[in-house]
Design a protein around this motif. Structure first.
Motif, PDB file in Angstrom:
ATOM      1  N   ILE A  29       0.877  -1.168   0.000  1.00  0.00           N
ATOM      2  CA  ILE A  29       0.000   0.000   0.000  1.00  0.00           C
ATOM      3  C   ILE A  29       0.911   1.213   0.000  1.00  0.00           C
ATOM      4  O   ILE A  29       1.674   1.422   0.937  1.00  0.00           O
ATOM      5  N   ILE A  30       0.860   1.969  -1.071  1.00  0.00           N
ATOM      6  CA  ILE A  30       1.702   3.149  -1.218  1.00  0.00           C
ATOM      7  C   ILE A  30       0.788   4.376  -1.268  1.00  0.00           C
ATOM      8  O   ILE A  30       0.251   4.718  -2.313  1.00  0.00           O
ATOM      9  N   ALA A  31       0.614   5.008  -0.113  1.00  0.00           N
ATOM     10  CA  ALA A  31      -0.233   6.191  -0.002  1.00  0.00           C
ATOM     11  C   ALA A  31       0.584   7.326   0.623  1.00  0.00           C
ATOM     12  O   ALA A  31       0.145   8.006   1.538  1.00  0.00           O
ATOM     13  N   GLU A  32       1.790   7.488   0.106  1.00  0.00           N
ATOM     14  CA  GLU A  32       2.698   8.519   0.612  1.00  0.00           C
ATOM     15  C   GLU A  32       2.319   9.876   0.054  1.00  0.00           C
ATOM     16  O   GLU A  32       2.106  10.025  -1.149  1.00  0.00           O
ATOM     17  N   ASP A  33       2.206  10.849   0.953  1.00  0.00           N
ATOM     18  CA  ASP A  33       1.964  12.244   0.570  1.00  0.00           C
ATOM     19  C   ASP A  33       0.732  12.410  -0.323  1.00  0.00           C
ATOM     20  O   ASP A  33       0.785  13.023  -1.384  1.00  0.00           O
ATOM     21  N   VAL A  34      -0.382  11.831   0.120  1.00  0.00           N
ATOM     22  CA  VAL A  34      -1.638  11.962  -0.630  1.00  0.00           C
ATOM     23  C   VAL A  34      -2.700  12.716   0.176  1.00  0.00           C
ATOM     24  O   VAL A  34      -3.880  12.607  -0.077  1.00  0.00           O
ATOM     25  N   LYS A  35      -2.228  13.434   1.178  1.00  0.00           N
ATOM     26  CA  LYS A  35      -3.089  14.324   1.965  1.00  0.00           C
ATOM     27  C   LYS A  35      -4.145  13.592   2.793  1.00  0.00           C
ATOM     28  O   LYS A  35      -5.265  14.066   2.932  1.00  0.00           O
ATOM     29  N   LEU A  36      -3.792  12.428   3.323  1.00  0.00           N
ATOM     30  CA  LEU A  36      -4.707  11.703   4.209  1.00  0.00           C
ATOM     31  C   LEU A  36      -4.803  12.418   5.549  1.00  0.00           C
ATOM     32  O   LEU A  36      -3.782  12.825   6.113  1.00  0.00           O
ATOM     33  N   ILE A  37      -6.011  12.564   6.049  1.00  0.00           N
ATOM     34  CA  ILE A  37      -6.252  13.176   7.348  1.00  0.00           C
ATOM     35  C   ILE A  37      -7.163  12.241   8.128  1.00  0.00           C
ATOM     36  O   ILE A  37      -8.220  11.852   7.636  1.00  0.00           O
ATOM     37  N   GLY A  38      -6.743  11.860   9.324  1.00  0.00           N
ATOM     38  CA  GLY A  38      -7.560  10.976  10.152  1.00  0.00           C
ATOM     39  C   GLY A  38      -6.692   9.941  10.830  1.00  0.00           C
ATOM     40  O   GLY A  38      -5.471  10.083  10.909  1.00  0.00           O
ATOM     41  N   GLU A  39      -7.329   8.891  11.340  1.00  0.00           N
ATOM     42  CA  GLU A  39      -6.621   7.846  12.072  1.00  0.00           C
ATOM     43  C   GLU A  39      -6.414   6.613  11.204  1.00  0.00           C
ATOM     44  O   GLU A  39      -7.177   6.351  10.280  1.00  0.00           O
ATOM     45  N   LEU A  40      -5.379   5.854  11.534  1.00  0.00           N
ATOM     46  CA  LEU A  40      -5.118   4.597  10.827  1.00  0.00           C
ATOM     47  C   LEU A  40      -6.228   3.602  11.137  1.00  0.00           C
ATOM     48  O   LEU A  40      -6.557   3.393  12.308  1.00  0.00           O
ATOM     49  N   PRO A  41      -6.818   2.979  10.139  1.00  0.00           N
ATOM     50  CA  PRO A  41      -7.927   2.052  10.363  1.00  0.00           C
ATOM     51  C   PRO A  41      -7.443   0.693  10.884  1.00  0.00           C
ATOM     52  O   PRO A  41      -6.614   0.030  10.257  1.00  0.00           O
ATOM     53  N   ALA A  42      -7.969   0.283  12.028  1.00  0.00           N
ATOM     54  CA  ALA A  42      -7.592  -0.997  12.633  1.00  0.00           C
ATOM     55  C   ALA A  42      -8.001  -2.179  11.761  1.00  0.00           C
ATOM     56  O   ALA A  42      -7.319  -3.201  11.725  1.00  0.00           O
ATOM     57  N   ASP A  43      -9.102  -2.026  11.020  1.00  0.00           N
ATOM     58  CA  ASP A  43      -9.620  -3.151  10.235  1.00  0.00           C
ATOM     59  C   ASP A  43      -8.928  -3.342   8.893  1.00  0.00           C
ATOM     60  O   ASP A  43      -9.306  -4.211   8.120  1.00  0.00           O
ATOM     61  N   LEU A  44      -7.859  -2.592   8.617  1.00  0.00           N
ATOM     62  CA  LEU A  44      -7.115  -2.796   7.376  1.00  0.00           C
ATOM     63  C   LEU A  44      -6.595  -4.224   7.294  1.00  0.00           C
ATOM     64  O   LEU A  44      -6.572  -4.826   6.230  1.00  0.00           O
ATOM     65  N   VAL A  45      -6.216  -4.783   8.422  1.00  0.00           N
ATOM     66  CA  VAL A  45      -5.695  -6.162   8.444  1.00  0.00           C
ATOM     67  C   VAL A  45      -6.738  -7.165   7.954  1.00  0.00           C
ATOM     68  O   VAL A  45      -6.385  -8.195   7.375  1.00  0.00           O
ATOM     69  N   ASP A  46      -8.008  -6.879   8.131  1.00  0.00           N
ATOM     70  CA  ASP A  46      -9.066  -7.773   7.658  1.00  0.00           C
ATOM     71  C   ASP A  46      -9.194  -7.751   6.135  1.00  0.00           C
ATOM     72  O   ASP A  46      -9.552  -8.754   5.528  1.00  0.00           O
ATOM     73  N   LEU A  47      -8.881  -6.618   5.522  1.00  0.00           N
ATOM     74  CA  LEU A  47      -9.030  -6.480   4.071  1.00  0.00           C
ATOM     75  C   LEU A  47      -7.808  -6.948   3.298  1.00  0.00           C
ATOM     76  O   LEU A  47      -7.935  -7.464   2.194  1.00  0.00           O
ATOM     77  N   VAL A  48      -6.614  -6.726   3.856  1.00  0.00           N
ATOM     78  CA  VAL A  48      -5.371  -7.062   3.137  1.00  0.00           C
ATOM     79  C   VAL A  48      -4.385  -7.754   4.090  1.00  0.00           C
ATOM     80  O   VAL A  48      -3.301  -7.241   4.357  1.00  0.00           O
ATOM     81  N   PRO A  49      -4.721  -8.943   4.579  1.00  0.00           N
ATOM     82  CA  PRO A  49      -3.880  -9.602   5.595  1.00  0.00           C
ATOM     83  C   PRO A  49      -2.484  -9.984   5.118  1.00  0.00           C
ATOM     84  O   PRO A  49      -1.586 -10.156   5.924  1.00  0.00           O
ATOM     85  N   GLU A  50      -2.277 -10.100   3.819  1.00  0.00           N
ATOM     86  CA  GLU A  50      -0.977 -10.526   3.279  1.00  0.00           C
ATOM     87  C   GLU A  50      -0.105  -9.369   2.813  1.00  0.00           C
ATOM     88  O   GLU A  50       0.909  -9.591   2.142  1.00  0.00           O
ATOM     89  N   VAL A  51      -0.452  -8.144   3.170  1.00  0.00           N
ATOM     90  CA  VAL A  51       0.331  -6.990   2.737  1.00  0.00           C
ATOM     91  C   VAL A  51       1.740  -7.069   3.335  1.00  0.00           C
ATOM     92  O   VAL A  51       1.926  -7.488   4.470  1.00  0.00           O
ATOM     93  N   VAL A  52       2.732  -6.696   2.528  1.00  0.00           N
ATOM     94  CA  VAL A  52       4.135  -6.763   2.935  1.00  0.00           C
ATOM     95  C   VAL A  52       4.659  -5.383   3.340  1.00  0.00           C
ATOM     96  O   VAL A  52       5.511  -5.267   4.202  1.00  0.00           O
ATOM     97  N   GLU A  53       4.129  -4.344   2.704  1.00  0.00           N
ATOM     98  CA  GLU A  53       4.609  -2.985   2.957  1.00  0.00           C
ATOM     99  C   GLU A  53       3.441  -2.013   3.019  1.00  0.00           C
ATOM    100  O   GLU A  53       2.527  -2.083   2.196  1.00  0.00           O
ATOM    101  N   ILE A  54       3.497  -1.104   3.986  1.00  0.00           N
ATOM    102  CA  ILE A  54       2.526  -0.015   4.091  1.00  0.00           C
ATOM    103  C   ILE A  54       3.306   1.282   4.166  1.00  0.00           C
ATOM    104  O   ILE A  54       4.164   1.441   5.041  1.00  0.00           O
ATOM    105  N   ASN A  55       3.024   2.188   3.256  1.00  0.00           N
ATOM    106  CA  ASN A  55       3.687   3.487   3.258  1.00  0.00           C
ATOM    107  C   ASN A  55       2.616   4.568   3.283  1.00  0.00           C
ATOM    108  O   ASN A  55       1.933   4.800   2.284  1.00  0.00           O
ATOM    109  N   VAL A  56       2.453   5.180   4.436  1.00  0.00           N
ATOM    110  CA  VAL A  56       1.513   6.285   4.599  1.00  0.00           C
ATOM    111  C   VAL A  56       2.239   7.524   5.125  1.00  0.00           C
ATOM    112  O   VAL A  56       1.654   8.365   5.812  1.00  0.00           O
ATOM    113  N   ALA A  57       3.517   7.646   4.801  1.00  0.00           N
ATOM    114  CA  ALA A  57       4.324   8.768   5.251  1.00  0.00           C
ATOM    115  C   ALA A  57       3.867  10.073   4.604  1.00  0.00           C
ATOM    116  O   ALA A  57       3.229  10.071   3.554  1.00  0.00           O
TER     117      ALA A  57
END
Length: 100
Positions: free
Chosen positions: A36-64
């Protein structure tokens, strides 16, 4: 709501994003999400706890480089394949969960 200013496909709102919104940034595809590459896309809010339910096999998360608040959900410690997480330059608080 302001239009997106980046070249990344997706429909993530600038405020109150959800786990489903983050899956719009999946690579190579939404159905086979490894990164998941969502770097510098102007996200505002909290990290969703249920992301693990949708993409349990994700290797990298980039929300910087966003405006994410709150803490890292302890549920993220149940990702089975997560190797890298990039969360710098946000407005996070608290400590890194021991589960990670």
């Amino acid at each position: 709501e302001e239009p997106r200013q980046d070249n990344v496909p997706g429909t993530t709102p600038t405020k109150g994003f959800t786990a489903t919104d983050l899956t719009e940034y999946c690579l190579p595809s939404k159905d086979n999400c490894k990164r998941i590459i969502a770097e510098d896309v102007k996200l505002i809010g909290e990290l969703p706890a249920d992301l693990v339910d949708l993409v349990p096999e994700v290797v990298e998360i980039n929300v910087a480089y966003n405006q994410i608040t709150g803490s890292i959900p302890s549920e993220w410690g149940t990702f089975t394949a997560l190797k890298r997480i990039f969360i710098g330059d946000n407005r996070l608080s608290g400590s890194i969960p021991s589960e990670l």
